[in-house]
Write a protein that holds these residues in place. Structure first.
Motif, mmCIF file in Angstrom:
data_model
loop_
_atom_site.group_PDB
_atom_site.id
_atom_site.type_symbol
_atom_site.label_atom_id
_atom_site.label_comp_id
_atom_site.label_asym_id
_atom_site.label_seq_id
_atom_site.Cartn_x
_atom_site.Cartn_y
_atom_site.Cartn_z
ATOM 1 N N ILE A 254 0.842 -1.206 0.000
ATOM 2 C CA ILE A 254 0.000 0.000 0.000
ATOM 3 C C ILE A 254 0.875 1.253 0.000
ATOM 4 O O ILE A 254 0.643 2.195 -0.778
ATOM 5 C CB ILE A 254 -0.922 -0.001 1.234
ATOM 6 N N ASP A 255 1.880 1.272 0.871
ATOM 7 C CA ASP A 255 2.746 2.447 0.959
ATOM 8 C C ASP A 255 3.445 2.731 -0.360
ATOM 9 O O ASP A 255 3.571 3.897 -0.773
ATOM 10 C CB ASP A 255 3.789 2.241 2.056
ATOM 11 N N ALA A 262 2.096 10.005 -5.152
ATOM 12 C CA ALA A 262 2.571 11.300 -4.673
ATOM 13 C C ALA A 262 3.741 11.795 -5.526
ATOM 14 O O ALA A 262 3.806 12.983 -5.880
ATOM 15 C CB ALA A 262 2.989 11.190 -3.209
ATOM 16 N N LYS A 263 4.662 10.898 -5.870
ATOM 17 C CA LYS A 263 5.787 11.285 -6.720
ATOM 18 C C LYS A 263 5.300 11.764 -8.087
ATOM 19 O O LYS A 263 5.815 12.743 -8.640
ATOM 20 C CB LYS A 263 6.741 10.106 -6.900
ATOM 21 N N ARG A 264 4.338 11.059 -8.654
ATOM 22 C CA ARG A 264 3.800 11.470 -9.951
ATOM 23 C C ARG A 264 3.256 12.894 -9.884
ATOM 24 O O ARG A 264 3.527 13.725 -10.765
ATOM 25 C CB ARG A 264 2.675 10.521 -10.371
ATOM 26 N N LEU A 265 2.490 13.190 -8.846
ATOM 27 C CA LEU A 265 1.878 14.515 -8.727
ATOM 28 C C LEU A 265 2.917 15.584 -8.415
ATOM 29 O O LEU A 265 2.829 16.709 -8.913
ATOM 30 C CB LEU A 265 0.794 14.481 -7.646
ATOM 31 N N TYR A 291 5.351 11.216 6.329
ATOM 32 C CA TYR A 291 5.137 9.906 5.695
ATOM 33 C C TYR A 291 5.971 9.788 4.422
ATOM 34 O O TYR A 291 6.653 8.778 4.203
ATOM 35 C CB TYR A 291 3.652 9.754 5.367
ATOM 36 N N PHE A 292 5.935 10.821 3.592
ATOM 37 C CA PHE A 292 6.670 10.787 2.330
ATOM 38 C C PHE A 292 8.171 10.672 2.583
ATOM 39 O O PHE A 292 8.866 9.874 1.939
ATOM 40 C CB PHE A 292 6.358 12.029 1.504
ATOM 41 N N GLN A 293 8.676 11.459 3.528
ATOM 42 C CA GLN A 293 10.112 11.410 3.818
ATOM 43 C C GLN A 293 10.511 10.042 4.357
ATOM 44 O O GLN A 293 11.586 9.515 4.025
ATOM 45 C CB GLN A 293 10.497 12.495 4.816
ATOM 46 N N GLN A 294 9.658 9.444 5.173
ATOM 47 C CA GLN A 294 9.946 8.134 5.738
ATOM 48 C C GLN A 294 10.108 7.082 4.642
ATOM 49 O O GLN A 294 10.980 6.215 4.716
ATOM 50 C CB GLN A 294 8.820 7.726 6.687
ATOM 51 N N HIS A 295 9.279 7.182 3.586
ATOM 52 C CA HIS A 295 9.273 6.143 2.557
ATOM 53 C C HIS A 295 10.104 6.505 1.327
ATOM 54 O O HIS A 295 10.547 5.595 0.612
ATOM 55 C CB HIS A 295 7.835 5.844 2.139
ATOM 56 N N VAL A 298 13.353 11.593 1.186
ATOM 57 C CA VAL A 298 13.469 13.051 1.058
ATOM 58 C C VAL A 298 12.104 13.657 1.337
ATOM 59 O O VAL A 298 11.084 12.965 1.282
ATOM 60 C CB VAL A 298 13.939 13.485 -0.351
ATOM 61 N N THR A 299 12.082 14.944 1.616
ATOM 62 C CA THR A 299 10.808 15.624 1.801
ATOM 63 C C THR A 299 10.112 15.801 0.454
ATOM 64 O O THR A 299 10.766 15.740 -0.601
ATOM 65 C CB THR A 299 11.009 17.001 2.436
ATOM 66 N N PRO A 300 8.800 16.018 0.455
ATOM 67 C CA PRO A 300 8.119 16.279 -0.821
ATOM 68 C C PRO A 300 8.721 17.454 -1.577
ATOM 69 O O PRO A 300 8.898 17.394 -2.800
ATOM 70 C CB PRO A 300 6.668 16.567 -0.400
#
Length: 308
Positions: A254-255, A262-265, A291-295, A298-300
């Motif tokens: 899921i993650d 999120a990367k696409r957007l 959440y994004f940085q954890q996975h 890097v930060t969004p």
């Protein structure tokens, strides 16, 4: 394989503000097919009727259908979900529904393109051919014998596609389905080998149902237990099935899907980070960034900056 296609930046800068706020999705257009059937087979070209009106779009975009490109010349560089693939003569590039991709602006595409509308093949064949095995690589390198067999099968498919005079439409469509099935089984064999996977039909499994549910609900549902309840499985059964199919836990699966979207957007739109977080199920911007940085590591904002 690199992480950034320079063509993305120029295409992004030339887009309108409205376009930059979204990733354009192109639907399959049966009206551009011979007899209005659910596939198209034809030469690659700059006009692109083979791609349901997409053509060789110079801006990154999504498609809601399958595209298989069979190259007669190369090299050609093509971006699919943040990876750049170099295709040469004899290679196949398989782009699946929902994937974000972009054509090279500086290279000539030569060969045959096959597009296929979801639902054209029956479910059992969809499973047997791995049409939605997103874990398999897009770029395939058939060996000499495989390529010869694929060429013959593709030529037969194209002949059946163009032959609208010897059969009524219902039989013509049935013949196309059977011919396409035979062809896709050959492609699936190459794909399975490329993924170092066993080449056997994939039944309608627990994982298949889970994968479909995640694709439908990942923007609002990140809970393994909720998916298990929805599908009528115990959490333990779901964990076993997903691990057997992918080597991952359901949560990791899921993650991975959430982070990819999120990367696409972030890379292909100008949406603010907070709105992107909302789009993938995080109403709180700080929670999304964490959440994004954890996975992603890097930060969004940093990930977006890297794409420029």
């Amino acid at each position: 394989m690199t992480e950034q296609d320079p063509a993305q930046t120029s295409a992004h800068l030339g887009a309108t503000p409205e376009d930059r706020a979204r990733i354009r999705t192109y639907p399959f257009d049966p009206s551009t097919s011979v007899s209005g059937v659910g596939i198209q087979v034809g030469p690659m070209g700059t006009e692109g009727p083979w791609a349901g009106g997409v053509g060789l779009s110079r801006r990154v975009h999504r498609i809601d259908f399958h595209v298989l490109l069979f190259f007669r010349a190369g090299p050609v560089h093509h971006m699919v979900d943040f990876a750049e693939y170099e295709a040469g003569a004899g290679d196949i590039l398989w782009i699946r529904p929902g994937q974000v991709h972009g054509f090279s602006t500086a290279e000539r595409y030569e060969g045959t393109a096959l597009t296929m509308q979801p639902g054209f093949l029956p479910r059992a064949i969809v499973e047997a051919t791995g049409l939605y095995r997103y874990d398999r690589p897009p770029l395939l390198h058939p060996d000499t014998a495989q390529r010869a067999a694929l060429d013959a099968s593709l030529a037969q498919l194209q002949r059946e596609y163009l032959d609208t005079s010897t059969l009524p439409l219902s039989l013509h469509t049935s013949v196309l389905r059977h011919t396409l099935t035979a062809f896709m089984l050959r492609v699936a064999h190459v794909s399975a080998q490329a993924a170092a996977d066993e080449c056997r039909p994939q039944p309608d499994t627990t994982f298949t149902r889970f994968r479909t549910a995640v694709e439908q609900s990942f923007t609002t549902n990140h809970s393994v237990s909720a998916y298990a309840d929805e599908l009528g499985y115990s959490r333990r059964t779901l964990v076993r099935a997903v691990r057997a199919a992918t080597g991952q836990t359901p949560k990791a699966f899921i993650d991975r899907r959430v982070v990819l979207e999120a990367k696409r957007l972030l890379a292909h739109t100008d949406l603010p980070v907070g709105r992107i977080g909302v789009a993938v199920g995080f109403p709180d911007s700080a929670n999304f960034s964490k959440y994004f940085q954890q996975h992603a590591g890097v930060t969004p904002a940093a990930f977006r900056a890297e794409q420029l």
